[in-house]
Scaffold this motif. Structure first.
Motif, PDB file in Angstrom:
ATOM      1  N   ARG A   1      -0.782  36.369  34.406  1.00  0.00           N
ATOM      2  CA  ARG A   1      -2.079  36.418  33.743  1.00  0.00           C
ATOM      3  C   ARG A   1      -2.047  35.559  32.443  1.00  0.00           C
ATOM      4  N   ARG A   2      -0.833  35.746  31.625  1.00  0.00           N
ATOM      5  CA  ARG A   2      -0.674  35.175  30.504  1.00  0.00           C
ATOM      6  C   ARG A   2      -0.302  33.872  30.601  1.00  0.00           C
ATOM      7  N   ASP A   3       0.549  33.314  31.951  1.00  0.00           N
ATOM      8  CA  ASP A   3       0.818  32.177  32.086  1.00  0.00           C
ATOM      9  C   ASP A   3      -0.421  30.964  32.289  1.00  0.00           C
ATOM     10  N   ASN A   4      -1.575  31.814  33.205  1.00  0.00           N
ATOM     11  CA  ASN A   4      -2.619  31.249  33.713  1.00  0.00           C
ATOM     12  C   ASN A   4      -3.613  30.739  32.348  1.00  0.00           C
ATOM     13  N   ILE A   5      -3.491  31.850  31.423  1.00  0.00           N
ATOM     14  CA  ILE A   5      -4.237  31.712  30.336  1.00  0.00           C
ATOM     15  C   ILE A   5      -3.573  30.509  29.405  1.00  0.00           C
ATOM     16  N   LEU A   6      -2.602  30.434  29.125  1.00  0.00           N
ATOM     17  CA  LEU A   6      -1.947  29.648  28.518  1.00  0.00           C
ATOM     18  C   LEU A   6      -2.071  28.166  29.214  1.00  0.00           C
TER      19      LEU A   6
ATOM     20  N   LEU B   1      -3.948  25.035  27.246  1.00  0.00           N
ATOM     21  CA  LEU B   1      -3.150  23.710  26.921  1.00  0.00           C
ATOM     22  C   LEU B   1      -3.960  22.488  27.893  1.00  0.00           C
ATOM     23  N   THR B   2      -4.654  22.975  28.848  1.00  0.00           N
ATOM     24  CA  THR B   2      -5.347  21.904  29.786  1.00  0.00           C
ATOM     25  C   THR B   2      -6.568  21.534  28.796  1.00  0.00           C
ATOM     26  N   VAL B   3      -7.350  22.368  28.150  1.00  0.00           N
ATOM     27  CA  VAL B   3      -8.238  22.185  27.193  1.00  0.00           C
ATOM     28  C   VAL B   3      -8.042  21.445  26.102  1.00  0.00           C
ATOM     29  N   ALA B   4      -6.940  21.808  25.362  1.00  0.00           N
ATOM     30  CA  ALA B   4      -6.322  21.032  24.440  1.00  0.00           C
ATOM     31  C   ALA B   4      -5.894  19.622  24.793  1.00  0.00           C
TER      32      ALA B   4
ATOM     33  N   ILE C   1      -7.238  13.904  24.306  1.00  0.00           N
ATOM     34  CA  ILE C   1      -7.575  12.428  25.109  1.00  0.00           C
ATOM     35  C   ILE C   1      -8.953  11.976  24.855  1.00  0.00           C
ATOM     36  N   ALA C   2      -9.829  13.020  24.552  1.00  0.00           N
ATOM     37  CA  ALA C   2     -11.177  12.462  24.336  1.00  0.00           C
ATOM     38  C   ALA C   2     -11.273  11.878  22.915  1.00  0.00           C
ATOM     39  N   ALA C   3     -10.544  12.605  22.015  1.00  0.00           N
ATOM     40  CA  ALA C   3     -10.737  12.356  20.605  1.00  0.00           C
ATOM     41  C   ALA C   3     -10.260  11.045  20.371  1.00  0.00           C
ATOM     42  N   ALA C   4      -8.780  10.744  21.068  1.00  0.00           N
ATOM     43  CA  ALA C   4      -8.318   9.715  21.041  1.00  0.00           C
ATOM     44  C   ALA C   4      -8.997   8.358  21.297  1.00  0.00           C
ATOM     45  N   GLY C   5      -9.922   8.741  22.588  1.00  0.00           N
ATOM     46  CA  GLY C   5     -10.931   7.674  23.098  1.00  0.00           C
ATOM     47  C   GLY C   5     -12.060   7.320  22.135  1.00  0.00           C
ATOM     48  N   ILE C   6     -12.250   8.256  21.345  1.00  0.00           N
ATOM     49  CA  ILE C   6     -13.639   7.936  20.726  1.00  0.00           C
ATOM     50  C   ILE C   6     -13.031   7.165  19.220  1.00  0.00           C
TER      51      ILE C   6
END
Length: 65
Positions: free
Chosen positions: A41-46, A50-53, A58-63
């Motif tokens: 469960r902890r690994d899935n949350i991590l 990390l995926t959202v971050a 990537i989106a911030a760098a693109g902007i």
């Protein structure tokens, strides 16, 4: 000659045969499986965080470019 085993299930942690009404063969297996579930469960949350971050970075760098 056919060999028939008594009705049984298998321990969720180690796979040893147990009666149908039991999920684990011992208390030790129960606690080991609970620790495995907690780590999973902890690994899935991590992974999700990390995926959202990463996508946000990537989106911030693109902007900015």
């Amino acid at each position: 000659m056919t060999l028939r085993l008594p009705e049984h299930d298998h321990c969720r942690a180690c796979g040893d045969p147990v009666p149908f009404e039991q999920a684990y063969c011992s208390e030790d297996c129960y606690w080991k499986d609970q620790a495995r579930i907690k780590k999973e469960r902890r690994d899935n949350i991590l992974f999700a965080v990390l995926t959202v971050a990463s996508v946000s970075a990537i989106a911030a760098a693109g902007i900015l470019l």
